[in-house]
Write a protein that holds these residues in place. Structure first.
Motif, PDB file in Angstrom:
ATOM      1  N   LEU A   5       0.823  -1.208   0.000  1.00 28.84           N
ATOM      2  CA  LEU A   5       0.000   0.000   0.000  1.00 28.84           C
ATOM      3  C   LEU A   5       0.861   1.264   0.000  1.00 28.84           C
ATOM      4  O   LEU A   5       0.581   2.210  -0.746  1.00 28.84           O
ATOM      5  CB  LEU A   5      -0.933   0.013   1.207  1.00 28.84           C
ATOM      6  N   VAL A   8       2.590   1.684  -3.473  1.00 28.11           N
ATOM      7  CA  VAL A   8       1.649   2.205  -4.470  1.00 28.11           C
ATOM      8  C   VAL A   8       1.362   3.675  -4.189  1.00 28.11           C
ATOM      9  O   VAL A   8       1.348   4.505  -5.103  1.00 28.11           O
ATOM     10  CB  VAL A   8       0.338   1.380  -4.486  1.00 28.11           C
ATOM     11  N   GLY A   9       1.149   4.017  -2.919  1.00 25.12           N
ATOM     12  CA  GLY A   9       0.854   5.395  -2.561  1.00 25.12           C
ATOM     13  C   GLY A   9       1.977   6.356  -2.915  1.00 25.12           C
ATOM     14  O   GLY A   9       1.740   7.442  -3.445  1.00 25.12           O
ATOM     15  N   LEU A  44       0.143  -1.909  -8.593  1.00 24.39           N
ATOM     16  CA  LEU A  44      -1.273  -2.211  -8.374  1.00 24.39           C
ATOM     17  C   LEU A  44      -1.593  -3.674  -8.676  1.00 24.39           C
ATOM     18  O   LEU A  44      -2.412  -4.294  -7.997  1.00 24.39           O
ATOM     19  CB  LEU A  44      -2.155  -1.284  -9.213  1.00 24.39           C
ATOM     20  N   GLN A  47      -0.379  -5.592  -5.820  1.00 26.59           N
ATOM     21  CA  GLN A  47      -1.322  -5.418  -4.720  1.00 26.59           C
ATOM     22  C   GLN A  47      -2.542  -6.321  -4.894  1.00 26.59           C
ATOM     23  O   GLN A  47      -3.001  -6.945  -3.932  1.00 26.59           O
ATOM     24  CB  GLN A  47      -1.771  -3.966  -4.646  1.00 26.59           C
ATOM     25  N   TYR A  70     -12.610  -1.363  -5.028  1.00 27.11           N
ATOM     26  CA  TYR A  70     -11.516  -0.397  -4.960  1.00 27.11           C
ATOM     27  C   TYR A  70     -10.280  -0.900  -5.697  1.00 27.11           C
ATOM     28  O   TYR A  70      -9.618  -0.142  -6.405  1.00 27.11           O
ATOM     29  CB  TYR A  70     -11.148  -0.094  -3.508  1.00 27.11           C
ATOM     30  N   VAL A  71      -9.956  -2.167  -5.524  1.00 29.91           N
ATOM     31  CA  VAL A  71      -8.767  -2.734  -6.180  1.00 29.91           C
ATOM     32  C   VAL A  71      -8.926  -2.683  -7.698  1.00 29.91           C
ATOM     33  O   VAL A  71      -8.020  -2.246  -8.424  1.00 29.91           O
ATOM     34  CB  VAL A  71      -8.509  -4.179  -5.695  1.00 29.91           C
ATOM     35  N   SER A  74      -8.816   0.937  -8.984  1.00 33.80           N
ATOM     36  CA  SER A  74      -7.456   1.464  -9.052  1.00 33.80           C
ATOM     37  C   SER A  74      -6.694   0.895 -10.243  1.00 33.80           C
ATOM     38  O   SER A  74      -5.896   1.593 -10.844  1.00 33.80           O
ATOM     39  CB  SER A  74      -6.626   1.215  -7.817  1.00 33.80           C
ATOM     40  N   GLN A 108      -6.052   3.909  -2.098  1.00 32.47           N
ATOM     41  CA  GLN A 108      -5.135   3.147  -1.243  1.00 32.47           C
ATOM     42  C   GLN A 108      -5.476   3.355   0.221  1.00 32.47           C
ATOM     43  O   GLN A 108      -5.438   2.423   1.020  1.00 32.47           O
ATOM     44  CB  GLN A 108      -3.684   3.548  -1.517  1.00 32.47           C
ATOM     45  N   TRP A 112      -6.733   0.420   2.786  1.00 33.52           N
ATOM     46  CA  TRP A 112      -6.127   0.191   4.091  1.00 33.52           C
ATOM     47  C   TRP A 112      -7.167   0.229   5.186  1.00 33.52           C
ATOM     48  O   TRP A 112      -7.141  -0.582   6.116  1.00 33.52           O
ATOM     49  CB  TRP A 112      -5.040   1.217   4.351  1.00 33.52           C
TER      50      TRP A 112
END
Length: 116
Positions: A5, A8-9, A44, A47, A70-71, A74, A108, A112
């Motif tokens: 996370l 990616v952020g 991503l 992730q 969300y995944v 993204s 992200q 979380w």
């Protein structure tokens, strides 16, 4: 999960800043930004694999459908922004890329929060 996370952020934040600077200079997305988009997209994908493996291993998530929404969102944002930038060769392509990358950062945070 936290390491992915954060990675990616950080990558998406860097891409956002890069796109904002180009938009402020009235410049479109350039080919040199493509590796940045690919790096974020690769992170991503990693992730998504990590989330899938951990969920298959039994990690409880309060709302799995929302998490996967969300995944997947993204994963789709940056390719859509790239397609827009390929067609739109003005500063607005940089604005679109900046918004898409910033939304990835926000997603992200939400991922979380759901993962906790």
């Amino acid at each position: 999960m936290l390491a992915v996370l954060v990675s990616v952020g950080v990558l998406a934040t860097a891409l956002t800043v890069w796109a904002v600077v180009r938009a402020a200079r009235d410049q479109p997305v350039q080919g040199g930004q493509l590796p940045g988009m690919i790096a974020v997209e690769a992170a991503l994908v990693v992730q998504a694999v990590v989330v899938g493996v951990l969920q298959a291993g039994g990690h409880p998530v309060p709302d799995g459908i929302l998490l996967w929404g969300y995944v997947i969102t993204s994963l789709c944002l940056l390719p859509a922004a790239f397609a827009w930038a390929f067609v739109e060769r003005t500063r607005w392509s940089s604005v679109v890329l900046a918004i898409a990358a910033a939304v990835v950062v926000v997603l992200q945070v939400r991922i979380w929060q759901l993962w906790q």
